[in-house]
Every structure is written in C-alpha cells, then in structure tokens.
Design an enzyme around this catalytic site. Structure first.
Site, mmCIF file in Angstrom:
data_model
loop_
_atom_site.group_PDB
_atom_site.id
_atom_site.type_symbol
_atom_site.label_atom_id
_atom_site.label_comp_id
_atom_site.label_asym_id
_atom_site.label_seq_id
_atom_site.Cartn_x
_atom_site.Cartn_y
_atom_site.Cartn_z
ATOM 1 N N GLU A 166 0.804 -1.191 -0.102
ATOM 2 C CA GLU A 166 0.131 0.047 0.094
ATOM 3 C C GLU A 166 0.906 1.377 -0.067
ATOM 4 O O GLU A 166 0.515 2.369 -0.637
ATOM 5 C CB GLU A 166 -0.904 -0.193 1.289
ATOM 6 C CG GLU A 166 -1.957 -0.942 1.017
ATOM 7 C CD GLU A 166 -3.016 -1.016 2.296
ATOM 8 O OE1 GLU A 166 -2.736 -0.191 3.259
ATOM 9 O OE2 GLU A 166 -4.011 -1.763 2.309
ATOM 10 N N HIS A 200 -10.609 1.280 0.139
ATOM 11 C CA HIS A 200 -10.906 0.332 1.051
ATOM 12 C C HIS A 200 -12.402 0.039 1.096
ATOM 13 O O HIS A 200 -12.974 -0.895 1.913
ATOM 14 C CB HIS A 200 -10.476 0.565 2.474
ATOM 15 C CG HIS A 200 -8.894 0.616 2.849
ATOM 16 N ND1 HIS A 200 -8.095 1.779 2.399
ATOM 17 C CD2 HIS A 200 -8.180 -0.232 3.447
ATOM 18 C CE1 HIS A 200 -6.819 1.557 2.566
ATOM 19 N NE2 HIS A 200 -6.618 0.149 3.244
#
Length: 318
Positions: A166, A200
């Site tokens: 990420e 997300h």
C-alpha cells in the site's frame, strides 16, 4: 547575504526574472493516475476465482491471501515502473533523483526511526496496556508475535505485505506525480488520501459476504468509519513521507499502526486478575499516558519528522 551579482541584477533595466516552467501535466491528470493506480491495485481481486471471496471462501483463507499478495506485488511493480518512466520522460530526472522521489534511496534510516518513535507516542497508553497490564513483554521475550507474523498468513498480510504494498502504491508511486504536477501542498496532504480511503470500500462487499446477518445499515456505517480513519491515516502518511522521503519509515509506521489498531478511548483497562482496585489504577495510568503521549506527539510533530537531507518538500514550502 545575497550574492553581489544577484543584487546588481535588480538594478539592471534589461534584466527580467525567468518565469518558472509550467508542469508537464495538470494536477487533475495526476489525480486520475492515482485513481487508476488504486483500481489496478484492488480490481484484480475480483477477476479471478483464486482471489475473489465468496460465501464459501473467506478473504482470510490462506490461498486467497497468497494469490492477492502475488496480485498486488505485480500491481506495485507496474505502477512503480510507470511513475519512474513518467519522471524520466517528463522531468528528465536522473536515476538517483527518481530513486529519491520513490523513497528508495537514500534509505533515510535515522528519519525512519524518528517518525516511528513519533508515531509510537500516540500509542503510549495502548503500549502501556499491552506490555505492562497484559504482560505482553512475556510474549516478546520469546519473540512469539514475530514468529506468528511470519507464519500466520493473516498476520503476514496485515503487518508486512499490506503495509509495504500500500505504501509503495499510494505514497512512493503516487506522491511524486503530484509533486511533478505542482499540485497545491494542501490538496496533496488532504485530498489525495481520500483515494487511499476509498480503495478500502470494497471491504463492504466482502464483509457482507461473510456476515449476511448483519444489517446493511450497520455494514455501511462500518465502512464509512473505515473510510474516515484510513483517509486520516493517509494524510498523516503523506505528511511523513514528504517530510522524510523515507519509504522504509512510512512502511514501518503503517505496520505499527496496523499492529496497534485504534486506541481505546473509553472504558476501563483490566488485567487478568480482575481486581477492581488494581484495575482502577491501571485505567488512570492508561488515560494519563494516552493524553500525555498525544501532547508530546503534537509538540514534536515537526521536529521529529524533519529531514533536510532526504525530505521531498523544502522546509520553506510548509
């Protein structure tokens, strides 16, 4: 003191200040690339039966985790290469300058340690609760948490693979594009993390698959809350990355925050014995350290995150 030549230029009637070159592309283009990177990261999760969860296949299944790690590793490689080519083509940067913007070199080990310590201050209460109240030091004396992280696939994803991939995608590969586009620093800090937070959102779908009995409203509220704190963390991570230029440091901070979770902000702190008097003392100590740690963090936010040698944004630009 300015050089004499620079002073004399101001009195030269034929002297004109050189106008800065316009950016090779707009900030809007950079944000579109960021959004594309986010899609490249998580869309492949749902294109293959090996990475796509179902009512009978959890996202926590080892086979799914392994396949997703392979997928995001490839996505990160593609995005890093794309950013490197853009920096080379449109900014004519040398390989060392590109590595610097990507946070790879110099390693910036000391700034990395400083921002990890800075972040730990925010969790002074939880660290006290874990190591002292819950006697977590006993587990670390045998390196049990480290062994679990390296052997349990869910821990490996949450504390190693997830933070590294990420940060490579949303910091290392993305922020240099915003810097190249000369996007305002305020939007880089507070707008771009929204893309990180929105990436997300797909957890809502996966949560619904594995928890069909939970009301949709509760599932949606859970996702909105997750969007809020991931976006907030994204802003903090952007700030630290631009201040230090350390990919290593920001990966360590991300892994640490994943490990700690959200701090307890209400309720009592209890130990295994359940003694009310002792627990009252534990609780007072916890909240005193939680507030004190937040205050010390605030007081040292700029000092501990500053790295003149490796930072990506000049001190005078903040």
């Amino acid at each position: 003191m300015p050089a004499l030549g620079e002073v004399l230029k101001k009195f030269n009637p034929w002297h004109k200040e050189e106008e800065p070159l316009p950016p090779p592309f707009t900030a809007s283009t950079a944000y579109l690339l960021l959004a594309l990177y986010a899609l490249i990261y998580f869309i492949p999760f749902y294109l293959s039966p090996t990475t796509r969860p179902s009512p009978t296949l959890s996202r926590d299944a080892p086979s799914v985790i392994r396949a997703r790690i392979r997928s995001v590793s490839l996505s990160c490689a593609i995005c890093t290469l794309t950013t490197s080519l853009i920096l080379s083509r449109y900014a004519s940067l040398s390989p060392s300058a590109i590595f610097h913007l990507l946070g790879v070199y110099p390693l910036a080990l000391i700034p990395a340690v400083k921002i990890l310590f800075l972040t730990a201050l925010l969790f002074l209460g939880p660290l006290y609760s874990y190591f002292i109240v819950e006697k977590g030091y006993k587990q670390w004396s045998t390196l049990l948490p480290l062994r679990e992280t390296l052997t349990e696939w869910t821990d490996y994803r949450n504390y190693i693979a997830g933070p590294i991939t990420e940060e490579i995608l949303f910091r290392s590969s993305s922020l240099p594009l915003l810097l190249l586009s000369q996007a305002p620093l305020s939007s880089t800090l507070f707008l771009s993390p929204l893309i990180f937070g929105l990436s997300h959102i797909h957890h809502f779908y996966e949560f619904r698959l594995t928890h069909p009995a939970v009301p949709v409203s509760a599932s949606l509220l859970r996702s909105v809350f997750q969007l809020g704190y991931t976006t907030l963390f994204g802003s903090y991570a952007n700030f630290l990355y631009l201040r230090t230029g350390s990919l290593l440091g920001i990966c360590a901070v991300h892994a640490f925050c994943n490990c700690m979770g959200l701090p307890q902000v209400w309720g009592r702190v209890t130990d295994e014995n359940g003694d009310k008097k002792i627990n009252r003392l534990w609780t007072v100590g916890y909240y005193v350290l939680l507030v004190a740690g937040a205050w010390v963090w605030y007081r040292n936010l700029w000092g501990l995150s500053e790295s003149v040698e490796t930072g990506l944004v000049g001190v005078d630009q903040w």
